[in-house]
Design an enzyme around this catalytic site. Structure first.
Site, PDB file in Angstrom:
ATOM      1  CG  HIS A   7      20.078 -12.618  -7.613  1.00 34.39           C
ATOM      2  ND1 HIS A   7      19.408 -12.471  -8.812  1.00 34.39           N
ATOM      3  CD2 HIS A   7      20.044 -11.396  -7.014  1.00 34.39           C
ATOM      4  CE1 HIS A   7      18.997 -11.218  -8.938  1.00 34.39           C
ATOM      5  NE2 HIS A   7      19.370 -10.550  -7.850  1.00 34.39           N
ATOM      6  CD  GLU A   8      22.084  -9.751  -3.440  1.00 30.49           C
ATOM      7  OE1 GLU A   8      22.576  -8.783  -2.827  1.00 30.49           O
ATOM      8  OE2 GLU A   8      21.282  -9.619  -4.372  1.00 30.49           O
ATOM      9  CG  HIS A  61      23.417  -7.858  -8.185  1.00 30.28           C
ATOM     10  ND1 HIS A  61      22.855  -7.288  -9.308  1.00 30.28           N
ATOM     11  CD2 HIS A  61      22.392  -8.396  -7.481  1.00 30.28           C
ATOM     12  CE1 HIS A  61      21.542  -7.460  -9.271  1.00 30.28           C
ATOM     13  NE2 HIS A  61      21.236  -8.142  -8.185  1.00 30.28           N
ATOM     14  CD  GLU A 120      17.840  -7.264  -9.130  1.00 27.87           C
ATOM     15  OE1 GLU A 120      17.787  -8.431  -8.707  1.00 27.87           O
ATOM     16  OE2 GLU A 120      18.586  -6.397  -8.637  1.00 27.87           O
TER      17      GLU A 120
END
Length: 515
Positions: A377-378, A381, A457
């Site tokens: 997930h990071e 970004h 997100e």
């Protein structure tokens, strides 16, 4: 040069636009600014009341969490949420009253004049920068002292009651002193240089001031994780094993320029967990809190239980400001935080373990595939340029507010409304304009960034799902919700205004569609 001239013309146009302020009586202007502050405060109290009533409603564990959360754990999360919102309500209300009293009784001009009197005794006459530095020091120390009872209650009563506080009084005092020293050094240095730039910058001072703060923010982004953060926390390289190899393989797949992976010992301060990355260009580093990884304990604790533990090479492995605009800006550069609650950190050496003798500690934290999903997930970004986008918006916003400041800071009515009848100090101008005059703009800008953050997100979640991480990410989010005692139900209006991350049930629903 042409662009600079256009900027000066823009400032001149804004100066004419704000000329209506000169026609307002100083007392009325002060009342208007205080009233807006109270209007925002009452709006947030209303939202908090809605959230409080949401917490008070009896509810069962949602279907999405039935595999991980019991009814007892739901009630514990509900109790924790109620305690926190009550604390925040009282704290914010008292702070609003304190601010109002400081303004109404003219404490700021009184303190400013006394700083001048102190300097005159030592033959420093008309030294605005020295006077500003002394004023700022007193305000920072005052703020730190008045905040001690609130911090003490939050950490040693509220967090202790719900099993999250792990720090001792001595540890807390040491950290508080360190933070105060770092805050004073950075604030004094930056303020003195900024005031000097504004004084000698001429017509283009706002451009120089903007460039100065931009450089400072980027510098802090480089220095903070390498030199400042280690003053408060202990960082250890993640040892070779399954988790490290999985992270490196995933980073290689998306060409993420990973250089180092650290584990920060957070369990000595708090049981909350955290994971983020930082760094520029080809030097990215990942930091994982030990509380995020199931089975991680301190090395000292491991030595005491050496005969009862089996070592394993498998290494182990989210997440909210403060005071100044620059601080918020630099934090957004340094790292992207995910998850539910911002973690505290610590300062002890750690070792990876296969198991522990504490069954409660064994239940908390994420499995290796879940930690990997959080980091996927990071990586999303980074791959989707969310950090670059946020950084660009922050710097453009900083330029805009300095343009507005240039059009406003010479208007004596602003200073007279706050009790400064004979002088227009630059530091006071920064305080008045950034904290009060531009308050409506900052409220709107903050809401826009909150909405944008939630959108990012969802995009990062979808990115993780492309690498078959949707299922473990769902498990990780649910586990973190349970471990951090986060209540899964939220008032829609409160969440829309305050939450930088979507509520858990929305994220799980979106992730389910990608599976």
């Amino acid at each position: 040069k042409i662009n600079n001239k256009k900027m000066v013309l823009l400032v001149s146009s804004l100066d004419k636009y704000f000329s209506f302020l000169d026609k307002i009586e100083p007392n009325r202007l002060l009342i208007a600014l205080i009233s807006f502050g109270w209007a925002v405060s009452l709006w947030e109290h209303y939202l908090s009341y809605r959230q409080y009533m949401n917490y008070k409603q009896p509810r069962n564990v949602p279907l999405e969490l039935e595999d991980l959360m019991t009814e007892e754990e739901l009630q514990k999360a509900r109790s924790y949420a109620i305690d926190k919102i009550q604390y925040n309500e009282i704290h914010s209300f008292v702070s609003e009253i304190e601010t109002t009293l400081l303004l109404v009784f003219g404490i700021l001009p009184w303190l400013w004049n006394n700083c001048d009197n102190i300097l005159v005794k030592y033959d420093y006459i008309n030294c605005e920068i020295l006077q500003s530095v002394l004023f700022l020091c007193i305000m920072i120390i005052y703020s730190s002292i008045t905040n001690i009872p609130w911090c003490y209650y939050y950490n040693f009563v509220l967090e202790e009651r719900h099993g999250f506080n792990k720090q001792t009084i001595l540890f807390y005092i040491r950290d508080t002193i360190k933070k105060l020293i770092v805050s004073l050094v950075l604030s004094i240095t930056i303020a003195a240089l900024l005031i000097n730039i504004i004084k000698i910058g001429g017509d283009y001072f706002f451009i120089y001031a903007w460039l100065f703060l931009t450089i400072i923010a980027l510098t802090i982004a480089v220095l903070y994780p390498n030199y400042i953060a280690p003053l408060f926390d202990h960082y250890d390289t993640l040892q070779h094993g399954t988790l490290r190899e999985s992270i490196e393989n995933l980073a290689a797949k998306i060409n993420f320029p990973l250089t180092k992976i650290y584990v920060v010992k957070g369990s000595i301060k708090s049981a909350h967990s955290n994971a983020y990355f930082y760094g520029f260009f080809k030097a990215k580093r990942i930091v994982i809190s030990d509380t995020l990884i199931k089975g991680y304990v301190m090395k000292g604790d491991n030595d005491k239980k050496k005969d009862n533990l089996n070592f394993d090479t498998a290494s182990k492995s989210n997440v909210s400001r403060d005071n100044l605009i620059l601080k918020e800006l630099s934090e957004s550069i340094i790292q992207r935080k995910v998850g539910i609650i911002l973690a505290d950190k610590t300062s002890e050496e750690i070792t990876p373990l296969k198991s522990t003798t504490n069954p409660i500690a064994q239940e908390k934290g994420c499995e290796i595939d879940e930690v990997l999903a959080v980091l996927a997930h990071e990586f999303g970004h980074w791959k989707l340029n969310h950090n670059v986008f946020n950084l660009s918006i922050s710097f453009l916003n900083l330029l805009f507010v300095f343009v507005v400041f240039a059009a406003l800071f010479k208007r004596s009515v602003l200073y007279r409304s706050f009790g400064f009848e004979e002088s227009c100090p630059i530091l006071i101008g920064l305080l008045i304009i950034f904290q009060y005059v531009l308050s409506p703009y900052f409220e709107s800008f903050s809401f826009f960034m909150t909405v944008l953050s939630r959108r990012f997100e969802f995009q990062a979640d979808r990115f993780a799902s492309k690498f078959h991480q949707a299922t473990p990410l769902c498990r990780a989010l649910k586990r973190l919700e349970k471990d951090n005692l986060s209540y899964p139900y939220s008032d829609s209006l409160y969440a829309m205004y305050h939450y930088s991350h979507p509520v858990l049930l929305e994220r799980l629903k979106a992730l389910k569609k990608t599976q």
